[in-house]
Design an enzyme around this catalytic site. Structure first.
Site, PDB file in Angstrom:
ATOM      1  N   ARG A 165       0.854  -1.195   0.000  1.00  0.00           N
ATOM      2  CA  ARG A 165       0.000   0.000   0.000  1.00  0.00           C
ATOM      3  C   ARG A 165       0.884   1.236   0.000  1.00  0.00           C
ATOM      4  O   ARG A 165       1.681   1.451   0.913  1.00  0.00           O
ATOM      5  CB  ARG A 165      -0.943   0.031   1.202  1.00  0.00           C
ATOM      6  CG  ARG A 165      -1.820   1.302   1.196  1.00  0.00           C
ATOM      7  CD  ARG A 165      -3.059   1.209   2.063  1.00  0.00           C
ATOM      8  NE  ARG A 165      -2.787   1.307   3.487  1.00  0.00           N
ATOM      9  CZ  ARG A 165      -3.736   1.449   4.421  1.00  0.00           C
ATOM     10  NH1 ARG A 165      -5.011   1.508   4.050  1.00  0.00           N
ATOM     11  NH2 ARG A 165      -3.422   1.513   5.700  1.00  0.00           N
ATOM     12  N   ASP A 446      -4.498   2.886  13.877  1.00  0.00           N
ATOM     13  CA  ASP A 446      -3.677   3.589  12.904  1.00  0.00           C
ATOM     14  C   ASP A 446      -4.267   4.974  12.716  1.00  0.00           C
ATOM     15  O   ASP A 446      -5.128   5.410  13.493  1.00  0.00           O
ATOM     16  CB  ASP A 446      -3.532   2.798  11.595  1.00  0.00           C
ATOM     17  CG  ASP A 446      -4.825   2.728  10.786  1.00  0.00           C
ATOM     18  OD1 ASP A 446      -5.835   3.367  11.174  1.00  0.00           O
ATOM     19  OD2 ASP A 446      -4.834   2.037   9.756  1.00  0.00           O
TER      20      ASP A 446
END
Length: 532
Positions: A165, A446
């Protein structure tokens, strides 16, 4: 200190040491320059278009499906295809590109590891360069790690499939300049991972696979398609060699899923319900709409109507086009306390049974300790199948814009606001200290969950919403709570950890972005200024 690699049009603001020389080879930098010079201006135009679109929403409009692209919706077409090693993605684990994490994730009982340069990585220069080295070594099967006690970590046979990613379109790489401006962080991540790894990946029957975050429009998807096609031509690879999964984690993107699939059809293999960022985007996009203010974060679960509609529409759209519909993140961390762990697994099980039952082809976890339980759930539902592309959901009634925008019931509580403050401050402190993946109160947090926490409070202040105890949320109330919760954090973590950390910097940033007149798009942008 600035340095320019010989023959390069890029300026590097960090020294080019031994680690950098492994990654910033002349050939790799030449490829990066080709991408930056060709695609940076269009990226800037796309970011400007986001601002124009958001202003319309701020002025009272609501997002909706596009009328001008009805032919894409109405016609029958399919994506180009899915590589063999991506046909089974029933459980995927995500995490930052740290060396030990990469090894443990690839060794977990999962099908795919999404190695993350985005929301779970604080992109300091050393972390970004080390991450590229770690993924290169993982691809080549040479990655090892020895901890302080002498324990050696290395790859097991048949590790998970690796997907990278890259950073979102909005994030810069401030340590690399082109024409005096920071280059796009996503291009930096993509260029180096692709260039160094496509040959060994293809040689072992895999390929250069990517996750694309924070996409807001089909035009942004088309930009990535052009990047991929240019890169394939540059390296003399067949069209469609590069494959990507796009996270549908912004509110505007949910209305353009068919268009995103269509404009990336040569390269795309699926869409993913990036649920936490999607909730954040719902708040941010509709920030001026006082009738759509969300309640406590803990109340906003996937069985809420607007999130259920999002999941079901994604499945129906993807499977019609031959693309995967991936489920969302289980952020829970297994507990050593037996009773607490039982409750954790019950919550995870209910969530994943809902996803599998709806027709998702796979799902995400953040901790290897959840892999066996989640794998069992999808094994039972899938049976002999590799995926659920056969689940069309064509019998479903059409999902309307009203359903996707529906207000979410639930309370705003004193305890919920205080929890938001503690989570956001602790996450920000960790992020600006160089760690973007943080265990807090039993969840692997996150950037997305910190974003939910701080934007919720900003919106409650903006609309002067009452809490369940009757108190109106104001800047004064927030600042008072922030002071009080800082002391709670100090007691919970201990004076030594608190005093040696960057909690004052984190609290100052939290106060600024939560009380200012204009809601900033991403906390990682001002946070990035505090990273080395």
């Amino acid at each position: 200190m600035t340095q320019q690699i010989i023959g390069s049009e890029l300026t590097f603001t960090q020294p080019i040491g031994a680690a950098e020389k492994h990654i910033l080879t002349a050939e790799a930098v030449e490829f990066l320059v080709a991408l930056v010079t060709r695609f940076s201006a269009k990226r800037q135009a796309l970011l400007a278009e986001r601002t124009v679109w958001q202003q319309k929403i701020d002025d009272g409009a609501l997002p909706g499906f596009l009328m001008e692209t009805t032919s894409i919706h109405d016609e029958e077409w399919k994506i180009r295809g899915i590589p063999a090693d991506l046909l089974d993605r029933r459980v995927e684990i995500t995490g930052p590109v740290e060396r030990k994490m990469v090894i443990n994730a690839l060794n977990a009982n999962v099908k795919v590891f999404m190695a993350d340069f985005e929301d779970s990585l604080a992109p300091g220069w050393a972390q970004v360069i080390d991450g590229q080295i770690n993924l290169r070594d993982a691809v080549n099967g040479t990655i090892t790690y020895t901890n302080d006690a002498g324990k050696i970590y290395q790859l097991k046979p048949d590790p998970a499939v690796l997907v990278c990613r890259v950073r979102g379109l909005h994030l810069p790489e401030k340590h690399v300049l082109w024409q005096g401006e920071a280059i796009p962080g996503g291009l930096f991540d993509f260029a180096l991972y692709f260039f160094h790894n496509y040959r060994p990946l293809l040689a072992k029957g895999s390929g250069p696979y990517f996750y694309l975050p924070k996409t807001q429009s089909w035009q942004e998807a088309a930009w990535w398609s052009d990047v991929f096609s240019f890169s394939e031509d540059y390296c003399q690879l067949p069209r469609g060699t590069i494959k990507a999964t796009v996270l549908i984690e912004t509110l505007p993107a949910v209305f353009q899923m068919d268009e995103i699939l269509y404009h990336l059809r040569d390269h795309i293999v699926g869409l993913n319900c990036g649920r936490w960022d999607y909730i954040f985007s719902y708040i941010k996009t509709l920030k001026n709409h006082g009738d759509r203010v969300l309640p406590d974060r803990q109340s906003v679960t996937m069985d809420q109507p607007f999130l259920s509609a999002y999941s079901r529409l994604l499945i129906k759209t993807c499977h019609r086009r031959g693309a995967f519909a991936m489920g969302g993140m289980a952020a829970f961390i297994p507990s050593k306390d037996q009773e607490q762990n039982r409750r954790v697994l019950e919550k995870v099980r209910a969530d994943k049974e809902l996803e599998a039952g709806n027709g998702h082809d796979g799902t995400w976890i953040a901790h290897p300790g959840l892999a066996d339980s989640v794998m069992d759930i999808f094994n039972r539902v899938l049976g002999p199948r590799q995926n659920q592309l056969d689940v069309s959901r064509q019998q479903d009634a059409p999902i309307s814009a009203e359903e996707l925008l529906a207000p979410c019931p639930g309370e705003r509580t004193d305890a919920g606001m205080r929890a938001n403050i503690r989570v956001a401050v602790q996450y920000i402190e960790s992020w600006i200290s160089g760690n973007g993946c943080v265990p807090i109160y039993g969840l692997m947090e996150d950037a997305a969950t910190a974003e939910i926490s701080r934007t919720s409070i900003w919106q409650w202040i903006f609309h002067e919403k009452p809490l369940s105890n009757g108190c109106t949320v104001t800047r004064t109330l927030f600042r008072s709570m922030l002071d009080e919760e800082m002391q709670v954090i100090r007691r919970e973590l201990g004076a030594e950890r608190f005093d040696s950390g960057r909690f004052n910097d984190a609290a100052q940033l939290m106060e600024r972005i939560t009380t200012q007149e204009e809601l900033i798009d991403f906390l990682t942008l001002p946070g990035y200024a505090l990273l080395p």
